[in-house]
Design a protein around this motif. Structure first.
Motif, PDB file in Angstrom:
ATOM      1  N   VAL A 116      28.267  38.310  36.723  1.00  0.00           N
ATOM      2  CA  VAL A 116      29.024  37.106  36.606  1.00  0.00           C
ATOM      3  C   VAL A 116      29.543  36.403  36.264  1.00  0.00           C
ATOM      4  N   ASP A 117      31.134  36.541  35.467  1.00  0.00           N
ATOM      5  CA  ASP A 117      31.610  35.631  34.747  1.00  0.00           C
ATOM      6  C   ASP A 117      31.318  33.898  35.357  1.00  0.00           C
ATOM      7  N   THR A 118      31.202  33.554  34.338  1.00  0.00           N
ATOM      8  CA  THR A 118      30.620  31.414  35.122  1.00  0.00           C
ATOM      9  C   THR A 118      32.069  31.352  35.435  1.00  0.00           C
ATOM     10  N   HIS A 119      31.440  30.760  36.565  1.00  0.00           N
ATOM     11  CA  HIS A 119      32.603  30.067  36.977  1.00  0.00           C
ATOM     12  C   HIS A 119      33.085  29.150  36.741  1.00  0.00           C
ATOM     13  N   SER A 120      32.567  28.083  36.814  1.00  0.00           N
ATOM     14  CA  SER A 120      32.741  26.509  37.113  1.00  0.00           C
ATOM     15  C   SER A 120      33.201  26.182  35.871  1.00  0.00           C
ATOM     16  N   MET A 121      33.675  27.176  34.374  1.00  0.00           N
ATOM     17  CA  MET A 121      34.384  26.607  32.615  1.00  0.00           C
ATOM     18  C   MET A 121      35.534  26.990  32.746  1.00  0.00           C
ATOM     19  N   PHE A 122      36.287  28.347  33.664  1.00  0.00           N
ATOM     20  CA  PHE A 122      37.078  28.924  33.158  1.00  0.00           C
ATOM     21  C   PHE A 122      37.656  28.889  34.939  1.00  0.00           C
ATOM     22  N   ALA A 123      39.848  29.329  34.681  1.00  0.00           N
ATOM     23  CA  ALA A 123      40.549  29.627  35.615  1.00  0.00           C
ATOM     24  C   ALA A 123      39.874  30.573  36.493  1.00  0.00           C
ATOM     25  N   GLU A 124      40.434  30.560  38.259  1.00  0.00           N
ATOM     26  CA  GLU A 124      40.333  32.100  38.487  1.00  0.00           C
ATOM     27  C   GLU A 124      40.618  33.308  37.776  1.00  0.00           C
ATOM     28  N   ALA A 125      42.211  33.732  37.540  1.00  0.00           N
ATOM     29  CA  ALA A 125      41.941  34.921  36.757  1.00  0.00           C
ATOM     30  C   ALA A 125      40.860  35.407  35.580  1.00  0.00           C
ATOM     31  N   TYR A 205      34.419  36.065  41.804  1.00  0.00           N
ATOM     32  CA  TYR A 205      33.063  35.107  41.954  1.00  0.00           C
ATOM     33  C   TYR A 205      31.494  35.599  42.336  1.00  0.00           C
ATOM     34  N   GLY A 206      32.041  36.380  43.446  1.00  0.00           N
ATOM     35  CA  GLY A 206      31.166  37.677  44.040  1.00  0.00           C
ATOM     36  C   GLY A 206      30.697  38.671  43.895  1.00  0.00           C
ATOM     37  N   TYR A 207      31.351  39.616  42.738  1.00  0.00           N
ATOM     38  CA  TYR A 207      31.291  41.143  42.597  1.00  0.00           C
ATOM     39  C   TYR A 207      30.233  41.437  41.301  1.00  0.00           C
ATOM     40  N   THR A 208      29.628  41.741  41.091  1.00  0.00           N
ATOM     41  CA  THR A 208      28.873  41.794  39.376  1.00  0.00           C
ATOM     42  C   THR A 208      30.311  43.322  38.879  1.00  0.00           C
ATOM     43  N   HIS A 209      29.595  42.893  37.570  1.00  0.00           N
ATOM     44  CA  HIS A 209      30.804  43.744  36.938  1.00  0.00           C
ATOM     45  C   HIS A 209      30.201  44.454  35.290  1.00  0.00           C
ATOM     46  N   ALA A 210      29.889  45.638  35.145  1.00  0.00           N
ATOM     47  CA  ALA A 210      28.757  46.229  34.711  1.00  0.00           C
ATOM     48  C   ALA A 210      29.863  47.986  33.945  1.00  0.00           C
ATOM     49  N   ILE A 211      29.286  47.706  32.357  1.00  0.00           N
ATOM     50  CA  ILE A 211      29.051  49.151  32.207  1.00  0.00           C
ATOM     51  C   ILE A 211      28.464  49.868  31.908  1.00  0.00           C
ATOM     52  N   ARG A 212      28.131  50.842  32.310  1.00  0.00           N
ATOM     53  CA  ARG A 212      26.495  51.408  32.067  1.00  0.00           C
ATOM     54  C   ARG A 212      26.889  52.320  30.608  1.00  0.00           C
ATOM     55  N   PRO A 213      25.220  52.236  30.104  1.00  0.00           N
ATOM     56  CA  PRO A 213      25.573  53.222  28.467  1.00  0.00           C
ATOM     57  C   PRO A 213      24.900  54.323  29.104  1.00  0.00           C
ATOM     58  N   ARG A 214      26.254  54.979  28.630  1.00  0.00           N
ATOM     59  CA  ARG A 214      25.977  56.495  28.129  1.00  0.00           C
ATOM     60  C   ARG A 214      27.057  57.305  27.940  1.00  0.00           C
ATOM     61  N   LYS A 215      26.547  58.915  27.624  1.00  0.00           N
ATOM     62  CA  LYS A 215      27.595  59.117  26.326  1.00  0.00           C
ATOM     63  C   LYS A 215      28.645  59.872  27.263  1.00  0.00           C
ATOM     64  N   ARG A 235      40.497  34.004  28.893  1.00  0.00           N
ATOM     65  CA  ARG A 235      40.632  33.401  30.408  1.00  0.00           C
ATOM     66  C   ARG A 235      40.770  32.192  29.741  1.00  0.00           C
ATOM     67  N   SER A 236      40.727  31.258  31.194  1.00  0.00           N
ATOM     68  CA  SER A 236      41.588  30.125  31.005  1.00  0.00           C
ATOM     69  C   SER A 236      40.601  29.014  31.653  1.00  0.00           C
ATOM     70  N   SER A 237      40.589  28.110  30.414  1.00  0.00           N
ATOM     71  CA  SER A 237      39.493  27.537  30.261  1.00  0.00           C
ATOM     72  C   SER A 237      39.569  26.222  30.704  1.00  0.00           C
ATOM     73  N   ARG A 238      38.331  25.148  31.837  1.00  0.00           N
ATOM     74  CA  ARG A 238      38.922  24.229  31.975  1.00  0.00           C
ATOM     75  C   ARG A 238      38.196  23.192  31.345  1.00  0.00           C
ATOM     76  N   GLY A 251      25.647  31.423  46.110  1.00  0.00           N
ATOM     77  CA  GLY A 251      24.452  31.848  45.035  1.00  0.00           C
ATOM     78  C   GLY A 251      24.173  32.616  43.666  1.00  0.00           C
ATOM     79  N   VAL A 252      26.086  33.103  43.268  1.00  0.00           N
ATOM     80  CA  VAL A 252      26.228  33.257  41.899  1.00  0.00           C
ATOM     81  C   VAL A 252      26.541  32.761  41.442  1.00  0.00           C
ATOM     82  N   CYS A 253      27.142  31.378  41.735  1.00  0.00           N
ATOM     83  CA  CYS A 253      27.985  30.182  40.976  1.00  0.00           C
ATOM     84  C   CYS A 253      27.379  29.445  39.470  1.00  0.00           C
ATOM     85  N   ASP A 254      27.581  29.201  38.396  1.00  0.00           N
ATOM     86  CA  ASP A 254      26.704  28.196  37.964  1.00  0.00           C
ATOM     87  C   ASP A 254      26.745  26.436  38.257  1.00  0.00           C
TER      88      ASP A 254
END
Length: 269
Positions: A116-125, A205-215, A235-238, A251-254
């Motif tokens: 989950v990308d950092t919540h506090s340091m960047f804006a929502e989008a 904010y609430g979902y993980t995202h990933a790319i599975r390593p595969r060919k 990203r837009s910095s805060r 639970g996953v909010c820095d």
């Protein structure tokens, strides 16, 4: 467990736009042209010709990503190339625009650990422009195990990736006797070349995202070999008093984790 992907809504005015409104996700197909894609790939390798090959390579523009804070540097800035600045007026959210850009090259078969990308340091989008190879991105609602991993000590960039890649083995002391948690089902979204993904709300904010390593990826029932893939994360910095977060996913909010850790440290004195 992998679940069938949710059904998107097709934008009536523009069929190239797919929306998953319940989780704040949007995919715009053919956001850039083939000519723009070729320009971006050429510029990437022209800037770092010695790094071509089998390794993942990153470049930063605007305020560089700071791997020690997971925010944007306040001092290291690289002016934007025209192939980035030209697309900014077309981004879906215009009342604030990105100022931190990370371009990455992923060799065939490589992936990204669930995070989950950092919540506090960047804006929502949170934007991700994909070009080069088609790839499938995996989404999953974050659960207690993701929250535990975010509380591991020394969350450097390397530590975070290691913890994410070996999730089951990273069990903090005192957690061994707890029952195995139910993991939320994951689903895969195909990211075509030249497409723009926008994450807001729950998907941000609430979902993980990933790319599975595969060919290969299975797309429309067919095995499609991966080629080299590129992405531009925008990203837009805060800064200052803007830093923080009051999302619905503590639970996953820095920001919330940082406050929690500070409170525990104060109680232990």
């Amino acid at each position: 467990m992998q679940a069938p992907p949710p059904i998107p809504t097709v934008d009536i005015a523009d069929p190239s736009i797919l929306r998953w409104d319940s989780i704040g996700l949007m995919l715009i197909r053919d956001f850039i042209s083939e000519e723009q894609e070729a320009t971006m790939i050429h510029a990437f390798h022209a800037r770092d010709p010695a790094k071509e090959g089998k390794k993942r390579v990153s470049q930063h523009f605007g305020y560089h990503f700071d791997y020690s804070t997971f925010g944007a540097s306040e001092s290291t800035f690289t002016p934007l190339p025209s192939y980035i600045s030209d697309i900014l007026p077309r981004l879906p959210i215009q009342h604030y625009l990105p100022d931190q850009f990370t371009i990455q090259y992923y060799p065939p078969g490589s992936g990204i650990p669930p995070h989950v990308d950092t919540h506090s340091m960047f804006a929502e989008a949170l934007y991700s422009l994909s070009f080069g190879s088609t790839v499938s991105m995996t989404f999953r609602m974050a659960g207690p195990n993701d929250a535990r991993k975010m509380r591991l000590p020394k969350r450097s960039a390397q530590d975070m990736e290691t913890a994410a890649a070996s999730s089951a083995s990273s069990t903090p002391p005192g957690e061994e006797d707890k029952p195995e948690e139910v993991v939320h089902p994951s689903w895969e979204l195909v990211l075509p070349p030249r497409s723009l993904l926008l994450m807001t709300g729950p998907s941000r904010y609430g979902y993980t995202h990933a790319i599975r390593p595969r060919k290969t990826d299975i797309i429309d029932g067919q095995a499609v070999p991966r080629q080299g893939r590129y992405s531009i994360t925008m990203r837009s910095s805060r800064r200052g008093d803007e830093i923080g977060c009051d999302c619905a996913y503590p639970g996953v909010c820095d920001a919330r984790i940082r406050d929690e850790m500070a409170a525990r440290a104060a109680d232990s004195r």
